[in-house]
Design a protein around this motif. Structure first.
Motif, mmCIF file in Angstrom:
data_model
loop_
_atom_site.group_PDB
_atom_site.id
_atom_site.type_symbol
_atom_site.label_atom_id
_atom_site.label_comp_id
_atom_site.label_asym_id
_atom_site.label_seq_id
_atom_site.Cartn_x
_atom_site.Cartn_y
_atom_site.Cartn_z
ATOM 1 N N THR B 98 21.456 17.741 -9.748
ATOM 2 C CA THR B 98 20.369 17.743 -8.725
ATOM 3 C C THR B 98 20.938 17.419 -7.303
ATOM 4 O OG1 THR B 98 19.023 16.657 -10.457
ATOM 5 C CG2 THR B 98 17.939 16.788 -8.278
ATOM 6 N N LEU B 99 20.380 18.209 -6.325
ATOM 7 C CA LEU B 99 20.934 17.999 -5.143
ATOM 8 C C LEU B 99 20.745 16.881 -4.315
ATOM 9 C CD1 LEU B 99 22.686 19.521 -2.957
ATOM 10 C CD2 LEU B 99 20.559 20.107 -1.696
ATOM 11 N N VAL B 100 21.360 16.216 -3.548
ATOM 12 C CA VAL B 100 21.117 15.043 -2.900
ATOM 13 C C VAL B 100 21.186 15.211 -1.222
ATOM 14 C CG1 VAL B 100 21.711 12.616 -2.215
ATOM 15 C CG2 VAL B 100 22.108 13.470 -4.707
ATOM 16 N N LEU B 101 20.299 14.972 -0.614
ATOM 17 C CA LEU B 101 20.257 15.344 1.049
ATOM 18 C C LEU B 101 20.699 14.231 1.492
ATOM 19 C CD1 LEU B 101 16.398 16.838 1.406
ATOM 20 C CD2 LEU B 101 18.651 17.984 1.146
ATOM 21 N N LEU B 102 22.136 14.288 1.983
ATOM 22 C CA LEU B 102 22.870 13.187 2.047
ATOM 23 C C LEU B 102 22.829 13.078 3.752
ATOM 24 C CD1 LEU B 102 26.245 12.945 0.399
ATOM 25 C CD2 LEU B 102 24.343 11.290 0.056
ATOM 26 N N ARG B 103 22.607 14.265 4.406
ATOM 27 C CA ARG B 103 22.784 14.429 5.913
ATOM 28 C C ARG B 103 24.068 13.849 6.745
ATOM 29 N NH1 ARG B 103 18.913 11.808 8.445
ATOM 30 N NH2 ARG B 103 18.465 10.552 6.586
ATOM 31 N N ILE B 104 25.118 13.831 6.081
ATOM 32 C CA ILE B 104 26.286 13.499 6.528
ATOM 33 C C ILE B 104 27.199 14.543 7.132
ATOM 34 C CG2 ILE B 104 26.514 11.295 5.514
ATOM 35 C CD1 ILE B 104 28.321 12.392 3.433
ATOM 36 N N ASN B 105 28.153 14.383 8.003
ATOM 37 C CA ASN B 105 29.060 15.548 8.520
ATOM 38 C C ASN B 105 30.428 15.361 8.563
ATOM 39 O OD1 ASN B 105 29.348 13.647 10.417
ATOM 40 N ND2 ASN B 105 28.579 14.706 12.253
ATOM 41 N N ARG B 106 30.816 14.487 7.450
ATOM 42 C CA ARG B 106 31.974 14.420 7.285
ATOM 43 C C ARG B 106 31.981 14.105 5.447
ATOM 44 N NH1 ARG B 106 32.458 15.320 11.699
ATOM 45 N NH2 ARG B 106 33.778 14.576 12.998
ATOM 46 N N ALA B 107 33.262 13.913 4.760
ATOM 47 C CA ALA B 107 33.370 13.772 3.558
ATOM 48 C C ALA B 107 32.605 12.453 3.066
ATOM 49 C CB ALA B 107 34.794 13.753 3.245
ATOM 50 N N ALA B 108 32.241 12.738 1.949
ATOM 51 C CA ALA B 108 31.570 11.793 1.047
ATOM 52 C C ALA B 108 32.863 10.912 0.483
ATOM 53 C CB ALA B 108 30.520 11.865 0.144
ATOM 54 N N THR B 109 32.872 9.675 0.556
ATOM 55 C CA THR B 109 34.179 8.906 -0.231
ATOM 56 C C THR B 109 34.215 8.233 -1.249
ATOM 57 O OG1 THR B 109 33.799 7.112 1.551
ATOM 58 C CG2 THR B 109 35.320 9.099 2.487
ATOM 59 N N PHE B 110 32.955 7.719 -1.488
ATOM 60 C CA PHE B 110 32.768 6.676 -2.589
ATOM 61 C C PHE B 110 31.279 6.749 -2.948
ATOM 62 C CE2 PHE B 110 33.005 2.540 -4.664
ATOM 63 C CZ PHE B 110 34.180 2.582 -5.136
ATOM 64 N N VAL B 111 31.093 6.542 -4.266
ATOM 65 C CA VAL B 111 29.459 6.334 -4.729
ATOM 66 C C VAL B 111 29.330 5.449 -5.816
ATOM 67 C CG1 VAL B 111 29.630 8.242 -6.239
ATOM 68 C CG2 VAL B 111 27.538 7.789 -5.543
ATOM 69 N N ARG B 112 28.315 4.636 -5.664
ATOM 70 C CA ARG B 112 28.023 3.813 -6.690
ATOM 71 C C ARG B 112 26.500 3.562 -7.137
ATOM 72 N NH1 ARG B 112 32.181 4.371 -8.270
ATOM 73 N NH2 ARG B 112 33.936 2.788 -8.474
ATOM 74 N N TRP B 113 25.929 3.743 -8.148
ATOM 75 C CA TRP B 113 24.581 3.353 -8.706
ATOM 76 C C TRP B 113 24.483 1.860 -8.324
ATOM 77 C CZ3 TRP B 113 21.094 7.028 -9.727
ATOM 78 C CH2 TRP B 113 21.522 8.060 -10.327
#
Lengths: 156, 403
Positions: B98-113
């Motif tokens: 499922t897509l997530v609308l992050l709206r960031i213009n650089r790399a995503a670096t880290f994710v945690r629930w």
């Protein structure tokens, strides 16, 4: 020490630029007091050296060193003072002196060793003396000390 | 002494790993744009499924234990939430993104629930953290961004057990504690040491170590009342906001890039030093206890010859490159193409991991009583360590001091 390798100022086009001075807390002392402190320390180091108290001299000069911008004169004087202490220490005494320093003083000393190595021929900076200290300091304080000297934005 | 479980997953670096709840499967990214799901089969891990949707290298993976969903973040500026659903054509169970609308213009670096698994935080190079929650009307995940006062890339995040506070470590040398309160998702959190009223983007704390350095990793203690962070000046710092007190431990070796709390009074950290190190302490002070790795001898029998030449105790100065140059200098041994075999043994480190450890995670045990941790790194190994096994204070750790 000139460590800028960038020739093009890419930050000029960034309206939200992160300035070098925002990366560390500024020295609370004003520049005039910094230079006065440096001069006072230089005098007290001469007294200690006359009594051949190398450790005392080094502890004095490594405490609260000048850093940041606008204090070039104090920085140069402090480097000069430290180089005098380093040059006046017998090679056999170095390990004990280095071991007796606090870890903060060890980190500061490492910064000055690298600054000195970046200025060959400046004043009476001698590469071989600095390398001798560097070896002994690294044996005691490890690569972590070198990493801190490189990371710390409070450049001396 | 319990021997750590070592699995050679790949020849390439493992950028991230995350186990499922019962630890029968692990999601890893092998420095590519795909996630591999490996299943335990005896003493080995076999690939069972590949999740491909990202365009660029995946930077971080997190597998939610209760809801069994995987979230991935990538350099392509996207995040996906993967959920197991039956395939309408074949009826087989597949992982569906499922897509997530992050709206960031650089790399995503880290994710945690988040602990309740109703939100997740995505750190990014866009000087922002996206706090994502599910929007059932549109069937996608929407993000609200934490921006101020972040001045550079965010490298890591960690959730407070109350599901509202979020710690973030950033390349602007700061570790911060934010409120990530989302009105429709969260209940008002009870007051804690971090503050009472916590609307979205409240900054509850901002910390840095004395000599600065990028903050590679952050972690709340199991109770959430203390914060630890590892920075690139070879220090880890523990913050007690109630004290208020900050303890910074300087150490002799290379910087740690990842850490996790195993109990309220113990932290395991690992990084460029290639071995996990246990720290213990409390509100009155912290110190290093020892390495989980036994670094007194090479791990493979063929590496034994390297022992005689490796005498320098100073961190990774005792490393492959160092020994190669020293041999070239003192004995005239060059790295000629034919002489490769004689030098091969010298390139082995005495640690289990043969390169930087990039991820350390809790593996077994309840929060606050973790008994085992897992690590993965640039050497493509996945290792499971018993945190109660300390191989004593090595020489290189004896110089540690709390400053």
């Amino acid at each position: 020490m000139d460590i800028s390798f960038r020739k093009i100022d890419v930050d000029a086009y960034d309206e939200d630029v992160l300035l070098e001075t925002e990366l560390y807390d500024p020295d609370p002392r004003d520049p005039q007091q910094v230079i006065d402190d440096a001069k006072a320390k230089a005098a007290s180091v001469r007294t200690s050296l006359a009594k051949s108290d190398t450790l005392g001299a080094l502890v004095t000069v490594l405490d609260n060193p000048p850093y940041g911008s606008n204090v070039e004169e104090a920085k140069n004087l402090t480097l000069q003072t430290i180089v005098t202490v380093l040059n006046n220490t017998k090679a056999t005494d170095i390990p004990n002196v280095v071991k007796s320093l606090s870890s903060e003083a060890q980190d500061t000393l490492m910064k000055y060793l690298y600054k000195g190595m970046g200025l060959p021929g400046w004043g009476d900076v001698s590469g071989s003396v600095l390398l001798g200290w560097h070896e002994k300091l690294t044996e005691v304080a490890g690569t972590g000390c070198i990493v801190r000297a490189m990371t710390d934005r409070r450049s001396v | 002494m319990a021997i750590p479980e070592v699995y050679n997953i790949s020849q390439s670096p493992i950028t991230s790993h995350s186990f499922n709840a019962d630890r029968t499967q692990v999601a890893v990214s092998l420095n590519t744009n795909e996630v591999q799901i490996l299943s335990r089969s005896g003493a080995d891990w076999t690939p069972v499924e590949t999740l491909s949707e990202h365009d660029k290298t995946i930077t971080s993976i997190d597998w939610a234990p209760k809801s069994n969903r995987i979230v991935t973040a990538s350099q392509d500026r996207n995040a996906y939430v993967w959920q197991q659903t039956p395939d309408p054509l074949t009826g087989r169970t597949i992982w569906k993104p499922t897509l997530v609308l992050l709206r960031i213009n650089r790399a995503a670096t880290f994710v945690r629930w988040s602990p309740f698994e109703d939100k997740f935080a995505v750190a990014s190079g866009a000087r922002a953290i996206a706090i994502c929650s599910f929007d059932p009307d549109n069937n996608w995940w929407v993000a609200k961004q934490l921006k101020k006062p972040i001045r550079s890339t965010v490298l890591s995040v960690d959730w407070h057990p109350n599901n509202v506070l979020l710690a973030a470590g950033s390349a602007d040398m700061k570790a911060r504690v934010f409120s990530a309160y989302i009105k429709d998702v969260d209940k008002r959190p009870p007051p804690s040491v971090w503050g009472e009223k916590l609307p979205f983007n409240t900054v509850s704390g901002e910390y840095s170590s004395p000599s600065g350095g990028w903050v590679h990793s952050v972690g709340f203690s199991p109770s959430g009342d203390a914060l630890a962070f590892a920075s690139h000046d070879s220090t880890i710092s523990v913050v007690y906001p109630g004290g208020p007190a900050i303890y910074t431990i300087r150490f002799n070796s290379l910087p740690y890039v990842t850490l996790t709390w195993t109990s309220e009074d113990a932290i395991v950290a690992a990084g460029h030093d290639c071995q996990p190190v246990l720290f213990s302490g409390g509100p009155s002070g912290w110190q290093a206890v020892g390495s989980l790795d036994d670094t007194t001898a090479p791990k493979s029998a063929s590496g034994a010859r390297g022992a005689s030449t490796a005498s320098s105790p100073v961190g990774r100065l005792n490393s492959a490159a160092f020994n190669t140059f020293r041999n070239a200098d003192s004995r005239g041994l060059g790295s000629s193409p034919g002489g490769g075999s004689s030098l091969a043994t010298d390139t082995e480190l005495f640690t289990v991991h043969q390169n930087t450890i990039t991820t350390i995670r809790q593996y077994e045990g309840a929060p606050g009583a973790v008994t085992r941790v897992s690590t993965s790194g640039v050497d493509g190994k996945l290792v499971i360590w018993n945190v109660n096994t300390i191989s004593g204070l090595g020489t290189k750790l004896s110089g540690l001091r709390v400053g």
